[in-house]
Design a protein around this motif. Structure first.
Motif, PDB file in Angstrom:
ATOM      1  N   VAL A 103      40.800  44.713  37.181  1.00  0.00           N
ATOM      2  CA  VAL A 103      40.694  46.114  37.589  1.00  0.00           C
ATOM      3  C   VAL A 103      39.397  46.666  37.025  1.00  0.00           C
ATOM      4  O   VAL A 103      38.945  46.255  35.948  1.00  0.00           O
ATOM      5  CB  VAL A 103      41.889  46.962  37.108  1.00  0.00           C
ATOM      6  CG1 VAL A 103      43.155  46.529  37.793  1.00  0.00           C
ATOM      7  CG2 VAL A 103      42.039  46.888  35.593  1.00  0.00           C
ATOM      8  N   ASP A 104      38.776  47.573  37.769  1.00  0.00           N
ATOM      9  CA  ASP A 104      37.542  48.157  37.262  1.00  0.00           C
ATOM     10  C   ASP A 104      37.855  49.351  36.373  1.00  0.00           C
ATOM     11  O   ASP A 104      39.021  49.666  36.107  1.00  0.00           O
ATOM     12  CB  ASP A 104      36.601  48.518  38.409  1.00  0.00           C
ATOM     13  CG  ASP A 104      37.055  49.759  39.175  1.00  0.00           C
ATOM     14  OD1 ASP A 104      38.174  50.274  38.925  1.00  0.00           O
ATOM     15  OD2 ASP A 104      36.286  50.227  40.044  1.00  0.00           O
ATOM     16  N   SER A 160      37.122  52.541  36.913  1.00  0.00           N
ATOM     17  CA  SER A 160      37.205  53.845  37.582  1.00  0.00           C
ATOM     18  C   SER A 160      38.570  54.467  37.340  1.00  0.00           C
ATOM     19  O   SER A 160      39.513  53.808  36.899  1.00  0.00           O
ATOM     20  CB  SER A 160      36.967  53.674  39.085  1.00  0.00           C
ATOM     21  OG  SER A 160      38.047  52.949  39.669  1.00  0.00           O
ATOM     22  N   THR A 161      38.674  55.732  37.650  1.00  0.00           N
ATOM     23  CA  THR A 161      39.955  56.416  37.468  1.00  0.00           C
ATOM     24  C   THR A 161      41.028  55.832  38.382  1.00  0.00           C
ATOM     25  O   THR A 161      42.212  55.932  38.099  1.00  0.00           O
ATOM     26  CB  THR A 161      39.793  57.913  37.749  1.00  0.00           C
ATOM     27  OG1 THR A 161      39.225  58.087  39.063  1.00  0.00           O
ATOM     28  CG2 THR A 161      38.882  58.557  36.719  1.00  0.00           C
ATOM     29  N   ASN A 162      40.607  55.199  39.475  1.00  0.00           N
ATOM     30  CA  ASN A 162      41.567  54.575  40.390  1.00  0.00           C
ATOM     31  C   ASN A 162      41.977  53.185  39.947  1.00  0.00           C
ATOM     32  O   ASN A 162      42.898  52.606  40.537  1.00  0.00           O
ATOM     33  CB  ASN A 162      40.968  54.491  41.798  1.00  0.00           C
ATOM     34  CG  ASN A 162      40.714  55.856  42.403  1.00  0.00           C
ATOM     35  OD1 ASN A 162      41.454  56.804  42.144  1.00  0.00           O
ATOM     36  ND2 ASN A 162      39.670  55.966  43.207  1.00  0.00           N
ATOM     37  N   ALA A 163      41.301  52.635  38.952  1.00  0.00           N
ATOM     38  CA  ALA A 163      41.569  51.264  38.495  1.00  0.00           C
ATOM     39  C   ALA A 163      41.618  50.311  39.682  1.00  0.00           C
ATOM     40  O   ALA A 163      42.616  49.635  39.940  1.00  0.00           O
ATOM     41  CB  ALA A 163      42.852  51.209  37.676  1.00  0.00           C
ATOM     42  N   ASN A 164      40.523  50.247  40.438  1.00  0.00           N
ATOM     43  CA  ASN A 164      40.484  49.441  41.660  1.00  0.00           C
ATOM     44  C   ASN A 164      40.731  47.972  41.353  1.00  0.00           C
ATOM     45  O   ASN A 164      40.062  47.381  40.502  1.00  0.00           O
ATOM     46  CB  ASN A 164      39.113  49.582  42.331  1.00  0.00           C
ATOM     47  CG  ASN A 164      38.850  51.000  42.779  1.00  0.00           C
ATOM     48  OD1 ASN A 164      39.686  51.607  43.435  1.00  0.00           O
ATOM     49  ND2 ASN A 164      37.686  51.531  42.423  1.00  0.00           N
ATOM     50  N   PHE A 197      31.039  42.019  42.869  1.00  0.00           N
ATOM     51  CA  PHE A 197      31.698  43.286  43.219  1.00  0.00           C
ATOM     52  C   PHE A 197      30.760  44.470  43.007  1.00  0.00           C
ATOM     53  O   PHE A 197      30.768  45.419  43.797  1.00  0.00           O
ATOM     54  CB  PHE A 197      32.983  43.442  42.415  1.00  0.00           C
ATOM     55  CG  PHE A 197      33.969  42.338  42.645  1.00  0.00           C
ATOM     56  CD1 PHE A 197      34.671  42.261  43.837  1.00  0.00           C
ATOM     57  CD2 PHE A 197      34.177  41.362  41.693  1.00  0.00           C
ATOM     58  CE1 PHE A 197      35.575  41.238  44.065  1.00  0.00           C
ATOM     59  CE2 PHE A 197      35.070  40.335  41.913  1.00  0.00           C
ATOM     60  CZ  PHE A 197      35.775  40.258  43.108  1.00  0.00           C
ATOM     61  N   ASN A 198      29.961  44.409  41.956  1.00  0.00           N
ATOM     62  CA  ASN A 198      29.029  45.509  41.711  1.00  0.00           C
ATOM     63  C   ASN A 198      28.004  45.620  42.828  1.00  0.00           C
ATOM     64  O   ASN A 198      27.510  46.713  43.133  1.00  0.00           O
ATOM     65  CB  ASN A 198      28.307  45.304  40.374  1.00  0.00           C
ATOM     66  CG  ASN A 198      29.249  45.377  39.194  1.00  0.00           C
ATOM     67  OD1 ASN A 198      30.330  45.948  39.292  1.00  0.00           O
ATOM     68  ND2 ASN A 198      28.844  44.795  38.074  1.00  0.00           N
ATOM     69  N   LEU A 217      30.395  49.508  46.845  1.00  0.00           N
ATOM     70  CA  LEU A 217      31.648  50.196  47.175  1.00  0.00           C
ATOM     71  C   LEU A 217      32.143  51.082  46.041  1.00  0.00           C
ATOM     72  O   LEU A 217      33.274  51.563  46.082  1.00  0.00           O
ATOM     73  CB  LEU A 217      32.717  49.163  47.539  1.00  0.00           C
ATOM     74  CG  LEU A 217      32.411  48.303  48.763  1.00  0.00           C
ATOM     75  CD1 LEU A 217      33.516  47.275  48.983  1.00  0.00           C
ATOM     76  CD2 LEU A 217      32.255  49.172  50.008  1.00  0.00           C
ATOM     77  N   GLY A 218      31.332  51.279  45.040  1.00  0.00           N
ATOM     78  CA  GLY A 218      31.717  52.187  43.963  1.00  0.00           C
ATOM     79  C   GLY A 218      32.535  51.564  42.869  1.00  0.00           C
ATOM     80  O   GLY A 218      33.137  52.284  42.066  1.00  0.00           O
TER      81      GLY A 218
END
Length: 932
Positions: free
Chosen positions: A476-477, A479-483, A534-535, A539-540
């Motif tokens: 998971v990344d 971000s606040t969404n934990a993509n 992925f970076n 796609l953020g």
């Protein structure tokens, strides 16, 4: 003209004097400069910081590594309010509060949780919770929990059977297969609950005490060992601070309720009359007591004995706390304080009612509100994820697949393995199989994070993309969404292809991909490189990424195709933190050297120092100032260093972050210091005035020369004053030499000098040493030549003779002033030498003496007796013959003859003067006449 000549001579003499003085002034400076250049080193004239025989100072930095993450809880003492703690409550009654207050245990503030119980049917709780699910909180032997709690009151403890009235700090733990375990640290309670499969309860020291701070400092791994599956616990998910309270009830029983035990069973039963015994005398009296319930015909007679049964209870409709005639009376068969009507256990008997029947689950108790209040402070959790393998049982050496989810396709195998004694094998036919493990600590991927796995594909009979063996990770990344994204590694597929990359997944061929013969292939991937894909998608996705799941998966395609694959050595490794320790060294002449390494602010976990091979550990000192026992640290040698590791257990007896010190020793690194003849290179035990080399050497404890060590040679004169200082660097043989050193140094006396050398080498060959030696500087032995001459060799008696000569250095003819010369004579025919006089040579090395010997034949010589610088010697012998006195007629004085000679000389002088005067007068110009 004469005056000018005299003045010129005078100025010339002054110039010569000035030049001489200038030369005398420049000679020491020039010789000093030449001396420095000849030494090919730096001469320092500044005072030394190290005294004779001692050497100390700062050394090079030494590598360290540690595993601790530091404190995982922000705002542990509530000095900044309650955040990021989250307040939660359940069934909390009016007046319950969670707030920051005073006093604190270590700071000025603390958190107070005050709880009033509410609903009678369930317990009440109020908590502050700290979520750690997004933090890296590896659970291992280093995990440590510290908390301070001040129990203000727990009113519910008066009910001794209650364990729901308590103050606790709880830790919610996760396992690799998704189970949750909870450790409860109790500070006060009505009773301590019994442990269960999922919960353990530990009473803090001082449990049950109110009005004082109680502190826990716990080794979480030790405490969690009570859980049967403790080896699978991998993270701390949540910390909670909780006050609990339970409203309890007093039974709604009126002592006036009495029954006639018709069946003699000692408790009320259906059909037994119920009487209100107004005077509580236990006897039915028709005049005063009231029958509330009685079968028809009623058997009650005056004087019937009555009994009490506490399970006969009323519904307190009016809340008065006493029975009123309008309130129903029931029999609480199961003693739960609730009227059970039409439950699965049946309905409880309704003995008396005059109005509507009571409701189902109507309370038969009068509620008593309880309160629990406590202060919480210094809530600290320390974990250590450095040098950790986040996969549980990745080598399957338990002989099972404990720690993994499994759909029954995988079993531990002892027939095929890469290391140890076991691996895991998976077999599927026309289907799929997988096993997975939750990585709950969610380690952050950094440059030290490495994923490893090994696989041996024994059978893959299918030839489609559905036939495969792979291992993959879920990430998971940040971000606040934990993509979520995933990274897949294929060891083999049936058709030799792997899926194409997607926006949320990348696919790779593992080493040995596609090999058809059974053999082990190993994968080792620095996970940081996987982030770049992925970076780069734009796609953020937000780095860094975390790992939260590892999956082993196999598949077999259509028909009867079969896949059999083995996996071993699955690990997710993260390196420790690295840094450096400052060092300090102490060295004394003739003793072993000592080294101090200091590593500061090291958090709970483990700590390793790397010190040079050849140094030995003397002592490890904790932040508390105590010395560790040998079992609390270990040593291991590699090719380049000795690693000293302080175990996690040693940290538990000390502050969770502090300064650690390691003391080590080695042999003195200064091997030798001596003076050397510059020509023969022979060592000198003493020297005369002249030029020498000062030679020093350094070596490690095994005797191997150390190159590149900083060397300093210092010389003290006989009065203890520093007379010279030379600095340099040792060569490949460990030697450093100050060459062409003139001794004694300018302006210093002869005598015994002290030489000292200090050596300091850099890491990894960090050694220090100091060595001193005595060097006598004695005068040079300079022979002299003594000459002698006499003014006349033959004289008459009574005539004096002058004896004179010089004393010069042999070979250089340099005059030797100030030497004592002895003049001696020997008469002919006599071997005895007799003293004439003892003389001292003047500034030019000359001596002279007038001697009037008696008549006779003499031999004379001059001799020098010798001193510390000059050996004895003597001149050649000269002869003097003294004859009889000269003959003059007796009685005739010699004075008249002398006077006559003087007068004759005066007359001659006058005559010459007169003649000159006459000739000048004959010339008109006063010039002598010219001849014609």
């Amino acid at each position: 003209m004469l005056t000018r000549k005299l003045r010129a001579i005078e100025m010339k003499n002054i110039n010569i004097l000035c030049v001489s003085l200038l030369v005398l002034l420049l000679v020491p400076i020039a010789s000093s400069g030449v001396d420095r250049a000849a030494r090919n080193s730096v001469l320092h004239l500044a005072p030394l910081r190290n005294p004779l025989g001692h050497f100390e100072g700062d050394g090079p930095l030494a590598p360290t590594s540690w595993t601790g993450d530091g404190g995982r809880i922000g705002n542990p003492s509530f000095e900044n309010g309650l955040g990021p703690w989250v307040s939660t409550s359940y069934n909390a009654g009016n007046g319950s509060t969670v707030l920051v207050t005073t006093p604190g245990h270590t700071g000025a503030k603390s958190a107070r949780i005050t709880l009033f119980s509410a609903n009678l049917s369930i317990g009440s709780t109020s908590s502050l919770q700290y979520d750690l699910s997004q933090n890296q909180t590896a659970f291992n032997p280093s995990a440590r929990m510290i908390a301070a709690v001040f129990v203000e009151n727990i009113t519910g403890t008066t009910v001794q059977t209650s364990s729901l009235d308590r103050v606790e700090v709880t830790l919610l733990l996760t396992t690799s297969v998704g189970n949750l375990r909870t450790i409860h640290y109790l500070f006060g309670a009505g009773a301590v609950p019994s442990n269960t499969v999922t919960d353990i309860y530990i009473a803090a020291s001082g449990f049950g005490t109110t009005g004082t701070w109680l502190v826990i400092d716990r080794n979480l791994a030790n405490d969690a060992s009570t859980f049967a599956d403790n080896s699978l616990i991998n993270a701390v998910k949540q910390v909670s601070l909780t006050s609990m309270s339970q409203t309890h009830g007093t039974p709604n029983h009126d002592a006036h309720f009495r029954y006639d035990d018709l069946n003699s069973v000692s408790h009320w039963a259906t059909g037994d009359p119920l009487v209100y015994d107004s005077n509580l005398d236990g006897t039915y009296e028709t005049s005063s007591d009231t029958i509330l319930s009685c079968p028809f015909p009623c058997p009650m007679t005056n004087g019937t004995l009555l009994k009490d049964d506490p399970l006969i209870r009323f519904v307190d409709i009016n809340g008065a706390g006493t029975w009123e005639s309008s309130e129903p009376i029931v029999y609480d068969t199961n003693n739960d304080g609730i009227y059970d009507y039409a439950s699965r256990y049946g309905s409880e008997p309704l003995i008396y009612y005059v109005g509507p029947q009571p409701n189902r689950d109507e309370s038969l108790l009068t509620p008593v509100i309880e309160a629990t209040s406590a202060l919480f402070d210094s809530i600290q959790l320390y974990t250590a994820s450095g040098s950790t393998d986040f996969v549980r049982n990745g080598g399957f050496e338990t002989g099972s697949i404990t720690g993994w989810y499994n759909n029954a396709s995988f079993v531990a195998s002892s027939s095929t393995f890469l290391s140890g004694a076991y691996s895991v094998g998976g077999t599927v036919t026309n289907g799929g199989g997988e096993m997975a493990q939750s990585i709950d600590p969610t380690p952050v991927i950094d440059s030290s994070t490495v994923f490893k796995a090994s696989s041996d594909i024994h059978t893959m009979s299918g030839s489609t993309s559905g036939d495969f063996a792979e291992i993959w990770l879920s990430l998971v990344d940040s971000s606040t969404n934990a993509n979520p994204v995933s990274v897949h590694y294929y060891f083999r597929t049936g058709d030799g292809s792997i899926p194409a990359n997607r926006t949320d997944a990348s696919y790779h061929k593992a080493p040995g991909f596609g090999a058809t013969s059974p053999q082990w292939f190993s994968l080792s991937v620095p996970l940081l490189m996987e982030e770049s894909y992925f970076n780069g998608l734009g796609l953020g996705y937000t780095p860094p990424y975390r790992v939260n799941l590892a999956v082993v998966e196999i598949g077999a395609g259509v028909g009867s195709s079969t896949t059999l694959a083995y996996f071993d050595q699955i690990s997710l490794l993260k390196g420790g933190r690295v840094g450096s320790a400052s060092s300090y060294f102490y060295a004394n002449d003739g003793q072993n050297s000592t080294y101090l390494y200091s590593a500061n602010n090291i958090p709970q976990g483990s700590l390793s120092f790397q010190i040079p091979l050849g140094q030995q550990v003397l002592n490890v000192t904790s932040p508390s100032g105590t010395s560790l026992q040998p079992g609390e640290y270990s040593t291991s040698a590699s090719a380049n260093a000795l690693t000293v590791t302080i175990s996690p257990s040693a940290f538990f007896n000390n502050p969770p972050a502090g300064n650690w010190k390691l003391y080590a020793t080695s042999t003195n690194a200064a091997a030798s210091i001596y003076a050397q003849d510059p020509l023969t290179l022979a060592s000198l035990s003493s020297i005369t005035n002249g030029t020498v080399n000062l030679v020093s050497q350094t070596a490690d404890p095994t005797g191997i020369p150390i190159s590149g060590a900083i060397a300093n040679i210092t010389m003290w004169n006989p009065s203890g004053i520093i007379a010279g200082y030379w600095a340099g660097t040792s060569d490949a043989q460990g030697l450093w030499t100050a060459t062409n050193v003139v001794l004694p140094p300018h302006g210093n006396p002869l005598g015994t000098y002290t030489l000292q050398v200090t050596f300091l080498s850099s890491y990894p060959s960090f050694f220090a040493g100091v060595k001193t030696t005595q060097l006598p500087i004695i005068p040079a032995i300079v022979p002299v030549t003594v000459s002698l001459s006499v003014s006349i060799g033959s004289i008459s008696q009574g005539t004096p003779v002058t004896i004179s000569g010089t004393v010069v250095n042999t070979g250089t003819s340099t005059p030797r002033p100030g030497l004592t010369i002895t003049l001696s004579y020997q008469q002919a025919g006599n071997n005895t030498w007799n003293l004439i006089a003892a003389l001292t040579t003047d500034s030019t090395g000359r001596y002279t003496y007038t001697w009037t010997p008696p008549q006779g034949e003499y031999h004379v010589h001059a001799s020098f007796a010798g001193d510390s610088q000059t050996p004895s010697t003597q001149s050649s012998t000269s002869q003097i013959i003294v004859g009889p006195p000269s003959v003059i007629p007796p009685g005739v004085s010699s004075l008249p003859w002398i006077m006559i000679a003087i007068a004759a000389s005066a007359v001659a002088a006058v005559a010459i003067a007169a003649l000159v005067l006459v000739r000048r007068r004959q010339s008109p110009n006063g010039q002598p006449p010219t001849s014609s």
